[in-house]
Design an enzyme around this catalytic site. Structure first.
Site, PDB file in Angstrom:
ATOM      1  N   SER A   1       0.858  -1.192   0.000  1.00  0.00           N
ATOM      2  CA  SER A   1       0.000   0.000   0.000  1.00  0.00           C
ATOM      3  C   SER A   1       0.885   1.229   0.000  1.00  0.00           C
ATOM      4  O   SER A   1       2.043   1.180   0.433  1.00  0.00           O
ATOM      5  CB  SER A   1      -0.885   0.010   1.255  1.00  0.00           C
ATOM      6  OG  SER A   1      -1.590   1.229   1.378  1.00  0.00           O
TER       7      SER A   1
ATOM      8  N   TYR B   1      -2.535  -0.661  10.740  1.00  0.00           N
ATOM      9  CA  TYR B   1      -2.614  -1.095   9.344  1.00  0.00           C
ATOM     10  C   TYR B   1      -1.364  -0.661   8.590  1.00  0.00           C
ATOM     11  O   TYR B   1      -0.741  -1.456   7.871  1.00  0.00           O
ATOM     12  CB  TYR B   1      -3.858  -0.506   8.680  1.00  0.00           C
ATOM     13  CG  TYR B   1      -3.931  -0.742   7.182  1.00  0.00           C
ATOM     14  CD1 TYR B   1      -4.337  -1.970   6.680  1.00  0.00           C
ATOM     15  CD2 TYR B   1      -3.584   0.255   6.275  1.00  0.00           C
ATOM     16  CE1 TYR B   1      -4.401  -2.207   5.315  1.00  0.00           C
ATOM     17  CE2 TYR B   1      -3.648   0.037   4.911  1.00  0.00           C
ATOM     18  CZ  TYR B   1      -4.050  -1.183   4.431  1.00  0.00           C
ATOM     19  OH  TYR B   1      -4.109  -1.403   3.074  1.00  0.00           O
TER      20      TYR B   1
END
Length: 333
Positions: free
Chosen positions: A180, A193
């Site tokens: 990501s 996260y």
């Protein structure tokens, strides 16, 4: 306190070289996305194929001729039935297998069955399964941390350990890992996260050096913001985390807490098919020409300079030692 829909802020570009970045729209205009690669003869196993990039990828790779193993947890489920119907109707080579990346036994059994059906080593593993839990770091309790890391990082490790023996024997294979933008830059409110995706970046790069001389490639995909269900799927876990935290902690972060369980993706202008298209092109690219990292989204990526600097540092650090050959394969000369 600003809107904490951080996923919508994760915008980036399609990087088709080790450090180059080409926005998706510009790539389409320049012809880089014109035509479709031929994936005939390739066997591709995807985790987390029920929704999002995994589901889109399963169909896309099959339409390009690949033999696809679409894996997901909790079978039977409606998403699996719909994908099976599509495969029958469109005559696509898609096999549904149950794999929960948290379950060692399911990972071993699912990969073994895929290898049996493929007649040998899987050509491509797409480590796509992932979860998100939002909220400030102080409120990320051990239960939340375990779920994030067990899925996002340990899930990749379990799958890699399962496919690598056959890949090593075949001296070929490609392991693609979904990271990501939040694995290179930090957006407050994403809790652990972001830490789990930073870990994926480090884990995958180390793996790349270690298997490069064995004929196996490793890729890292860094998506920006896309209208998939990852944020909406995170809401139940984020609410559960919020509800089990003491009031004293919640009172310290009122803006962040108010957004927990309300995440929606507002990146509606971005086409999530950018990710399967990018992965398909990487699969079809000769191994020596594949970049380690590919940032994929619709606008310039904030992590591009980080990726460039890190690649330069790694080349200098590894280029004159025992890992020089691996470094050159992974990062280029």
């Amino acid at each position: 306190m600003p809107d904490l829909d951080r996923r919508a802020l994760l915008v980036g570009s399609v990087a088709l070289g080790a450090t180059a970045a080409v926005p998706a729209a510009a790539a389409q205009k320049s012809g880089q996305t014109s035509g479709q690669p031929d994936l005939s003869g390739k066997s591709i196993l995807i985790t987390g194929a029920a929704t999002g990039f995994g589901r889109l990828g399963a169909e896309h790779y099959a339409r390009l001729g690949a033999k696809v193993f679409a894996t997901m947890r909790n079978l039977p489920r409606p998403e699996a039935e719909a994908l099976q119907k599509l495969a029958r109707d469109a005559k696509l080579d898609i096999t549904l297998l149950e794999i929960d990346v948290l379950d060692d036994a399911q990972v071993a059994a699912g990969v073994s069955e895929a290898e049996r059906l493929a007649g040998g080593a899987i050509d491509v593993l797409v480590n796509n399964a992932g979860v998100m839990i939002t909220g400030p770091v102080e409120m990320q309790d051990p239960e939340a941390l375990r779920l994030l890391f067990d899925t996002n990082l340990f899930g990749c490790q379990r799958m890699a350990r399962a496919v690598l023996p056959a890949m090593r024997k075949a001296r070929s294979g490609y392991i693609v890992n979904m990271a990501s933008q939040a694995g290179r830059v930090v957006f407050p409110g994403l809790g652990a996260y972001s830490a789990s995706k930073f870990a994926v970046e480090s884990w995958a790069e180390q793996l790349a050096y270690e298997v490069a001389t064995l004929g196996i490639g490793v890729g890292i995909i860094e998506p920006g913001g896309y209208p998939t269900r990852i944020m909406e799927n995170s809401n139940a876990s984020s609410v559960a985390l919020r509800d089990r935290e003491p009031d004293e902690r919640k009172a310290a972060y009122p803006g962040f807490v108010a957004q927990m369980g309300k995440s929606v993706s507002t990146a509606v202008a971005s086409d999530p098919m950018d990710i399967p298209h990018a992965i398909a092109r990487l699969i079809a690219t000769p191994p020596k020409d594949r970049p380690l990292r590919s940032a994929v989204a619709s606008t310039p990526s904030p992590q591009d300079p980080i990726n460039t600097v890190c690649a330069d540092v790694q080349r200098k650090m590894l280029g004159s030692g025992p890992f020089s050959a691996a470094s050159e394969i992974v990062l280029g000369a």
